[in-house]
Enzyme design. Structure first.
Site, PDB file in Angstrom:
ATOM      1  N   SER A  65      -2.954   0.418   7.032  1.00  0.00           N
ATOM      2  CA  SER A  65      -2.688   1.851   7.166  1.00  0.00           C
ATOM      3  C   SER A  65      -2.099   2.502   5.917  1.00  0.00           C
ATOM      4  CB  SER A  65      -1.747   2.101   8.339  1.00  0.00           C
ATOM      5  OG  SER A  65      -2.437   1.900   9.536  1.00  0.00           O
ATOM      6  N   LYS A  68      -4.250   5.117   4.470  1.00  0.00           N
ATOM      7  CA  LYS A  68      -4.354   6.453   5.063  1.00  0.00           C
ATOM      8  C   LYS A  68      -3.801   7.543   4.139  1.00  0.00           C
ATOM      9  CE  LYS A  68      -4.241   4.452   9.700  1.00  0.00           C
ATOM     10  NZ  LYS A  68      -3.425   4.187  10.902  1.00  0.00           N
ATOM     11  N   TYR A 192     -13.477   3.977   8.579  1.00  0.00           N
ATOM     12  CA  TYR A 192     -12.057   3.692   8.857  1.00  0.00           C
ATOM     13  C   TYR A 192     -11.732   2.205   8.685  1.00  0.00           C
ATOM     14  CZ  TYR A 192      -7.781   3.093  11.563  1.00  0.00           C
ATOM     15  OH  TYR A 192      -6.510   2.735  11.948  1.00  0.00           O
ATOM     16  N   TYR A 244       5.238   5.758  11.834  1.00  0.00           N
ATOM     17  CA  TYR A 244       5.002   5.963  13.283  1.00  0.00           C
ATOM     18  C   TYR A 244       6.312   6.271  13.998  1.00  0.00           C
ATOM     19  CZ  TYR A 244       1.301   3.234  11.256  1.00  0.00           C
ATOM     20  OH  TYR A 244       0.358   2.774  10.401  1.00  0.00           O
ATOM     21  N   VAL A 262      -0.138  -2.587   9.002  1.00  0.00           N
ATOM     22  CA  VAL A 262       0.089  -3.794   9.807  1.00  0.00           C
ATOM     23  C   VAL A 262      -0.189  -5.095   9.051  1.00  0.00           C
ATOM     24  CG1 VAL A 262      -0.127  -2.885  12.162  1.00  0.00           C
ATOM     25  CG2 VAL A 262      -2.170  -3.638  10.937  1.00  0.00           C
TER      26      VAL A 262
HETATM   27  N1  GLN Z   1      -6.588  -1.026  10.898  1.00  0.00           N
HETATM   28  C1  GLN Z   1      -5.412  -0.998  11.704  1.00  0.00           C
HETATM   29  C2  GLN Z   1      -5.719  -0.475  13.093  1.00  0.00           C
HETATM   30  O1  GLN Z   1      -6.516   0.384  13.216  1.00  0.00           O
HETATM   31  C3  GLN Z   1      -4.395  -0.157  11.029  1.00  0.00           C
HETATM   32  C4  GLN Z   1      -3.118  -0.031  11.806  1.00  0.00           C
HETATM   33  C5  GLN Z   1      -1.897  -0.047  10.965  1.00  0.00           C
HETATM   34  O2  GLN Z   1      -1.885  -0.539   9.836  1.00  0.00           O
HETATM   35  N2  GLN Z   1      -0.801   0.400  11.531  1.00  0.00           N
HETATM   36  O3  GLN Z   1      -5.191  -0.912  14.067  1.00  0.00           O
END
Ligand code: GLN
Length: 310
Positions: A65, A68, A192, A244, A262
């Site tokens: 993420s 993003k 994505y 988050y 993650v």
């Molecule tokens: N690719 C991961 C997902 O969609 C990204 C989530 C994350 O890094 N928090 O679950």
């Protein structure tokens, strides 16, 4: 103070050795479950271009993420303020993959950093492109930001997520049902999953974030990436939404705009001073790197870099 920076980084790295392995490695993406939980890297790049690093700072990991931030920057470049017709700018207070809020808000995700928001941003990046072209554009953009042509996508991670990303398919289908996606769900998620599967080292990630620490201009390459206003605003979103439902805690403890993934990576920005990245795969209950957050807390404490004061 920055003269002592390498010593500070070395000290934090040494102090946290006893904590390595804490937290839980993300295993809902099968390919990430194989990563050694004791890995730990740090890199800090100051706006004058000095790199200070420690541990596994040269080992590529799945940025997930953190990507993003880069796709949002691209979408804003393509669509400007109309980006905000598709995604909000408020902290969600919910887990990164939550579905509940999306129904209440009729398919407009709260912010670009939760999964639903980033999927909406992928849809915007996809405008006028095939998925393959959009993925290429994102990868080229990240290479340009970090000034490093060796950065690549790990196809096994993208595949692994494509095979098991049930929740992301649910989120995307849900948005599509509200007419909030312009492209087929498979195409949007293809983009994505691939940008989440970019592999980078801490040093590359810190360099890629440098434009956010320096008013939109990468001082190492001289490239103006975005206006200073846009850099400031992206930083504001990272501070309020980048972790988050742990964003408040990260602001409280670290006090820097930051974005986690993650894979256990966090990129953070001390405006006017430095960009930094940490990597430790064990996650806390909000899905943010446990040791990585501690490392940034110690770094902010020792440098006085919190945006809220010394
Ligand atoms: N690719 C991961 C997902 O969609 C990204 C989530 C994350 O890094 N928090 O679950």
């Amino acid at each position: 103070m920055t003269d002592d920076l390498q010593a500070i980084v070395d000290r934090i790295h040494a102090k946290l050795q006893s904590r390595l392995g804490e937290g839980k490695v993300a295993d809902y993406i099968p390919q990430l479950a194989h990563v050694d939980p004791r890995k730990f890297g740090m890199a800090v790049v100051t706006v004058d271009g000095k790199v200070n690093s420690a541990g596994d700072c040269a080992e590529p990991f799945s940025i997930q993420s953190v990507s993003k931030v880069f796709t949002l920057t691209l979408a804003l470049g393509k669509h400007g303020e109309t980006t905000w017709n598709r995604v909000g700018r408020e902290p969600s207070g919910s887990p990164f993959n939550s579905i509940v809020q999306l129904e209440q808000e009729a398919g407009k995700p709260r912010n670009p950093f939760i999964n639903a928001g980033a999927i909406a941003v992928s849809d915007l990046v996809l405008a006028g492109h095939t998925p393959r072209e959009a993925i290429g554009e994102i990868l080229r953009f990240v290479r340009y930001l970090a000034d490093d042509e060796t950065i690549a996508i790990d196809p096994s991670v993208a595949k692994s997520e494509e095979a098991t990303g049930y929740r992301n398919f649910a989120l995307a289908n849900f948005m599509r049902s509200f007419n909030k996606l312009s492209h087929p769900v498979e195409h949007v998620l293809g983009v994505y999953f691939h940008h989440c599967a970019i592999s980078m080292t801490c040093t590359q990630l810190a360099r890629a974030g440098l434009f956010l620490a320096a008013n939109g201009r990468n001082p190492m390459t001289g490239h103006t990436v975005v206006s200073s206003q846009r850099a400031r605003r992206i930083n504001a979103l990272m501070l309020t939404c980048g972790h988050y439902d742990g964003s408040g805690e990260f602001a409280y403890r670290v006090g820097l705009p930051g974005k986690s993934g993650v894979g256990g990576g966090i990129m953070a920005v001390a405006p006017g001073r430095a960009s930094m990245a940490v990597w430790s795969p064990g996650l806390n209950q909000n899905g943010n790197s446990l040791v990585g957050s501690l490392a940034l807390e110690m770094l902010a404490d020792e440098t006085g870099w919190s945006v809220f004061g010394h």
